[in-house]
Design an enzyme around this catalytic site. Structure first.
Site, short mmCIF file in Angstrom:
data_model
loop_
_atom_site.label_atom_id
_atom_site.label_comp_id
_atom_site.label_asym_id
_atom_site.label_seq_id
_atom_site.Cartn_x
_atom_site.Cartn_y
_atom_site.Cartn_z
N LEU A 46 -79.97 47.57 -33.43
CA LEU A 46 -80.36 46.21 -32.53
C LEU A 46 -81.35 46.82 -31.43
O LEU A 46 -81.26 47.76 -30.57
CB LEU A 46 -78.69 46.22 -31.71
CG LEU A 46 -78.82 44.76 -31.20
CD1 LEU A 46 -78.75 43.60 -32.26
CD2 LEU A 46 -77.18 44.89 -30.37
N HIS A 47 -82.39 46.09 -31.35
CA HIS A 47 -83.49 46.54 -30.78
C HIS A 47 -84.16 45.33 -30.15
O HIS A 47 -85.35 45.49 -29.15
CB HIS A 47 -84.28 47.40 -31.06
CG HIS A 47 -85.19 47.24 -31.97
ND1 HIS A 47 -85.01 47.17 -33.41
CD2 HIS A 47 -86.62 46.99 -31.95
CE1 HIS A 47 -86.06 46.80 -34.01
NE2 HIS A 47 -87.12 46.63 -33.21
N ARG A 48 -84.47 44.06 -30.98
CA ARG A 48 -85.31 42.88 -30.54
C ARG A 48 -84.89 42.67 -29.16
O ARG A 48 -83.67 42.41 -28.82
CB ARG A 48 -84.93 42.01 -31.52
CG ARG A 48 -85.38 42.06 -32.92
CD ARG A 48 -86.54 41.30 -33.24
NE ARG A 48 -86.97 42.14 -34.58
CZ ARG A 48 -87.96 42.71 -34.45
NH1 ARG A 48 -88.86 42.64 -33.44
NH2 ARG A 48 -88.13 43.24 -35.56
#
Ligand code: UD1
Length: 366
Positions: free
Chosen positions: A207-209
């Site tokens: 998860l990094h957006r």
């Protein structure tokens, strides 16, 4: 007749697995002289160096050391620094991959110097202009000479934008070249036992957006759903630096109750993907890698620029709604995950096809 001088550019983690098979192919052919530039967009050992080592990418011939910053700062620094390098090196072609800020900046600098650009992974469109990558894709494609696509939807998108058919080459997926050439090696590592996991007995999360992690309410809701899954099956979560910062800044340091760890190297991560019961992600590349591996993937976004992973592969777009995430995860955990098939030309030979096209088009011209 001299060798064709290719200046290849890589900047951020998802570029490295794409540039690896291209560099291998370019180095193997006597007709080419490659020159590799690392922009330095990603610079931590875990985000950069380990990938060069694991994937056998040659030491970069130049590192621009641009580091982090706002979009304009990052793009601007690459633009300025790579322009000087291009003037010095005078390559016949600039080879860029993917959709990160370094991709766009290198492209822009090159075309303004009348150096043609080859874009690998062209034509992908999410239709969502709030994603910085979508703007990078549209702008890079608009001025590139060779547009190498991974799936037919990419060809259609480019045709719709008025790109001449002879510039579009559907060649398959270099990222999948890298998956297939490293899978055996990855499976031999002791990653699972080191992390106390069993094959098929855990879910893997990335998860990094910005759209997921930069908003506290959204991030909290996502973590809530993921913690529910974790109560049933361990959710393994290598945390991207942007997300580590978001947990600190937006959630006051309240870390989710999941199996958290530092970012992993390519081979460790590949083994974890290959053996997972389920993958949850907002990454682009992981949607493709799980499709090639036949592992069910739930994409924590509202859209995808890689529709073949949904129509033919193992990907399901679930968005950010906790109920939908839990319902779809339940389905996979109960053994009803998508099986899918590997898309056309995702066969491990995309880099060969790309270099063939460049050789055909540039031989005799230089
Ligand atoms: C970039 C790409 C994204 C890609 C992602 C994969 C753009 C617009 N985005 O996003 O498409 O999916 O890489 O990782 O190009 N940081 C470190 N160490 C590093 C790199 C970054 O600590 O080696 C931290 C910095 O605080 C930085 C933040 O992570 O501000 C974000 O890095 P940045 O390169 O700006 O974007 P990503 O979110 O990584």
């Amino acid at each position: 007749m001299g060798a064709i001088r290719v200046l290849a550019v890589a900047g951020a983690r998802p570029n490295f697995m794409k540039i690896a098979p291209l560099m291998r192919e370019l180095c193997a052919r006597p007709g080419f002289t490659p020159f590799l530039v690392h922009t330095g967009q990603h610079y931590d050992a875990a985000m950069s160096e380990s990938f060069f080592r694991d994937l056998g990418i040659p030491e970069p011939d130049a590192n621009l050391g641009v580091g982090s910053g706002s979009h304009a700062e990052q793009t601007g620094h690459v633009l300025i620094k790579i322009e000087a390098l291009l003037q010095e090196q005078q390559p016949d072609v600039v080879l860029v991959v993917g959709d990160v800020n370094s991709t766009l900046a290198a492209t822009l600098a090159a075309v303004k110097l009348q150096i043609p650009v080859a874009h690998v992974e062209a034509g992908l469109r999410s239709g969502d202009r709030e994603m910085p990558e979508e703007l990078n894709r549209i702008l890079t494609d608009a001025v590139s000479t060779w547009l190498f696509t991974t799936e037919e939807a990419g060809d259609r998108n480019l045709e719709r934008e008025g790109v001449a058919a002879e510039r579009i080459h559907c060649v398959g997926n270099v990222m999948i070249d890298t998956v297939f050439s490293n899978l055996e090696r990855a499976r031999k590592l002791d990653t699972l036992s080191r992390l106390d996991l069993e094959a098929g007995g855990y879910a893997l999360l990335t998860l990094h957006r910005p759209s997921n992690v930069d908003d506290a309410t959204k991030l909290r809701a996502l973590f809530g759903a993921l913690e529910t899954i974790h109560r049933e099956i361990p959710v393994v979560f290598p945390v991207h630096p942007r997300t580590t910062a978001a947990i600190e800044d937006r959630l006051g340091g309240a870390r989710p109750v999941l199996q958290l760890m530092e970012p992993l190297g390519y081979l460790d991560f590949l083994q974890l993907m290959a053996e997972a019961k389920l993958v949850l992600t907002d990454s682009g590349g992981i949607q493709e890698e799980t499709t090639a591996l036949g592992v069910p993937c739930l994409t924590l976004r509202e859209n995808t620029e890689r529709p073949v992973t949904v129509s033919e592969g193992t990907n399901t777009i679930v968005g950010g709604d906790p109920e939908t995430i839990l319902r779809e995860a339940r389905c996979v955990l109960d053994g009803h995950g998508k099986v899918g098939r590997t898309p056309r030309l995702w066969d491990g030979h995309a880099a060969v096809r790309i270099v063939d096209v460049l050789e055909r088009d540039l031989r005799g011209r230089v």
